[in-house]
Design an enzyme around this catalytic site. Sequence first.
Site, PDB file in Angstrom:
ATOM      1  N   ASP A 143      22.942  76.922  10.554  1.00  0.00           N
ATOM      2  CA  ASP A 143      22.046  76.196  11.455  1.00  0.00           C
ATOM      3  C   ASP A 143      21.483  74.945  10.773  1.00  0.00           C
ATOM      4  OD1 ASP A 143      20.741  75.765  13.803  1.00  0.00           O
ATOM      5  OD2 ASP A 143      19.190  77.285  13.494  1.00  0.00           O
ATOM      6  N   ASN A 155      25.578  78.313  23.278  1.00  0.00           N
ATOM      7  CA  ASN A 155      25.795  76.885  22.982  1.00  0.00           C
ATOM      8  C   ASN A 155      26.456  76.194  24.151  1.00  0.00           C
ATOM      9  OD1 ASN A 155      26.733  77.163  19.449  1.00  0.00           O
ATOM     10  ND2 ASN A 155      24.755  76.769  20.400  1.00  0.00           N
TER      11      ASN A 155
HETATM   12  C1  FPP Z   1      24.099  74.696  14.363  1.00  0.00           C
HETATM   13  O1  FPP Z   1      23.367  73.543  14.058  1.00  0.00           O
HETATM   14  C2  FPP Z   1      25.482  74.453  14.217  1.00  0.00           C
HETATM   15  C3  FPP Z   1      26.430  74.534  15.189  1.00  0.00           C
HETATM   16  C4  FPP Z   1      26.176  74.898  16.584  1.00  0.00           C
HETATM   17  C5  FPP Z   1      27.801  74.223  14.914  1.00  0.00           C
HETATM   18  C6  FPP Z   1      28.327  74.815  13.662  1.00  0.00           C
HETATM   19  C7  FPP Z   1      29.527  74.060  13.339  1.00  0.00           C
HETATM   20  C8  FPP Z   1      29.862  73.643  12.148  1.00  0.00           C
HETATM   21  C9  FPP Z   1      29.168  73.936  10.886  1.00  0.00           C
HETATM   22  C10 FPP Z   1      31.043  72.794  12.093  1.00  0.00           C
HETATM   23  C11 FPP Z   1      32.129  73.322  11.314  1.00  0.00           C
HETATM   24  C12 FPP Z   1      32.646  74.595  11.731  1.00  0.00           C
HETATM   25  C13 FPP Z   1      33.949  74.816  11.816  1.00  0.00           C
HETATM   26  C14 FPP Z   1      34.436  76.204  12.037  1.00  0.00           C
HETATM   27  C15 FPP Z   1      34.922  73.738  11.705  1.00  0.00           C
HETATM   28  P1  FPP Z   1      22.620  72.820  15.236  1.00  0.00           P
HETATM   29  O2  FPP Z   1      23.553  71.875  15.871  1.00  0.00           O
HETATM   30  O3  FPP Z   1      22.048  73.879  16.146  1.00  0.00           O
HETATM   31  O4  FPP Z   1      21.494  72.041  14.499  1.00  0.00           O
HETATM   32  P2  FPP Z   1      19.940  72.033  14.799  1.00  0.00           P
HETATM   33  O5  FPP Z   1      19.439  73.448  14.598  1.00  0.00           O
HETATM   34  O6  FPP Z   1      19.437  71.100  13.765  1.00  0.00           O
HETATM   35  O7  FPP Z   1      19.775  71.534  16.198  1.00  0.00           O
END
Ligand code: FPP
Length: 237
Positions: free
Chosen positions: A21, A69
């Site tokens: 996250d 999501n």
């Molecule tokens: C959460 O951070 C992250 C995600 C929803 C996406 C996770 C994806 C990756 C780490 C990309 C790479 C993964 C692969 C398998 C290629 P957020 O977007 O919710 O951030 P925030 O909490 O700051 O809003």
Amino acid sequence: MSETTKIDKTMVPEHIAIIMDGNRRWAREHKMHRRDGHREGAKSLESVMERAGDLGVKILTVYAFSSENRLKRTKKEIRELVALMKYFIIKKRKDLFQRGARLGILGNVKIFPDDLQQAIDKTVRLLKKNERIKLNIALNYGARPEIVDAMKRIMNTCKDPSEINEELISKNLYTHGEHDPDLIIRTGGEHRLSNFLLWQASYSELYFTNVLWPDFRQDDLDRAILEFQKRARRYGQ
Ligand code: FPP
């Protein structure tokens, strides 16, 4: 002494699961586009997987895209995430192969474009004999839908309710046959499981850190493992 040298190699968690996250907050802090945050997140994943493999972790399960999501993010962000997944699964295929990684996908990928689904199938097939570490990517995953799916499968095959037990439920989850996570890490400062591996987390140690996922380094993984080992030793006394 570095954190790694303090790690007891005989007590390394067999299965680590991570809620990655904080990508968007990282991008905002660096005045970058959220896409760059997700890209940096993918780099953290590669480096953490490498360290986990070196330490002898057998399964690394990461939460890349929850079923929520899909409902809560804009179509544009979902397109960006799908493009990144595709990039990772195709362009990093050779790399994953050389690192001895096997690939597993947890979740319902039928909602993704055909080309991503085909890329996933091909990568899973090509890497299936690798044994160093298994990387499970949770994609369009939610623990409750996973349990609902398991129940449906059980209802289709099992006629007598007295046959239903914990083992049968575990066998019908997406993680069937895999050791439950010993350690679950969540980055980005929140202290909850957000519908991730709820059945499998029954006895997992939970480790929370404020570090945003794109800043999560190999040393941070070592710190989480050291904390896991401290707790495991306390219970052993
Ligand atoms: C959460 O951070 C992250 C995600 C929803 C996406 C996770 C994806 C990756 C780490 C990309 C790479 C993964 C692969 C398998 C290629 P957020 O977007 O919710 O951030 P925030 O909490 O700051 O809003």
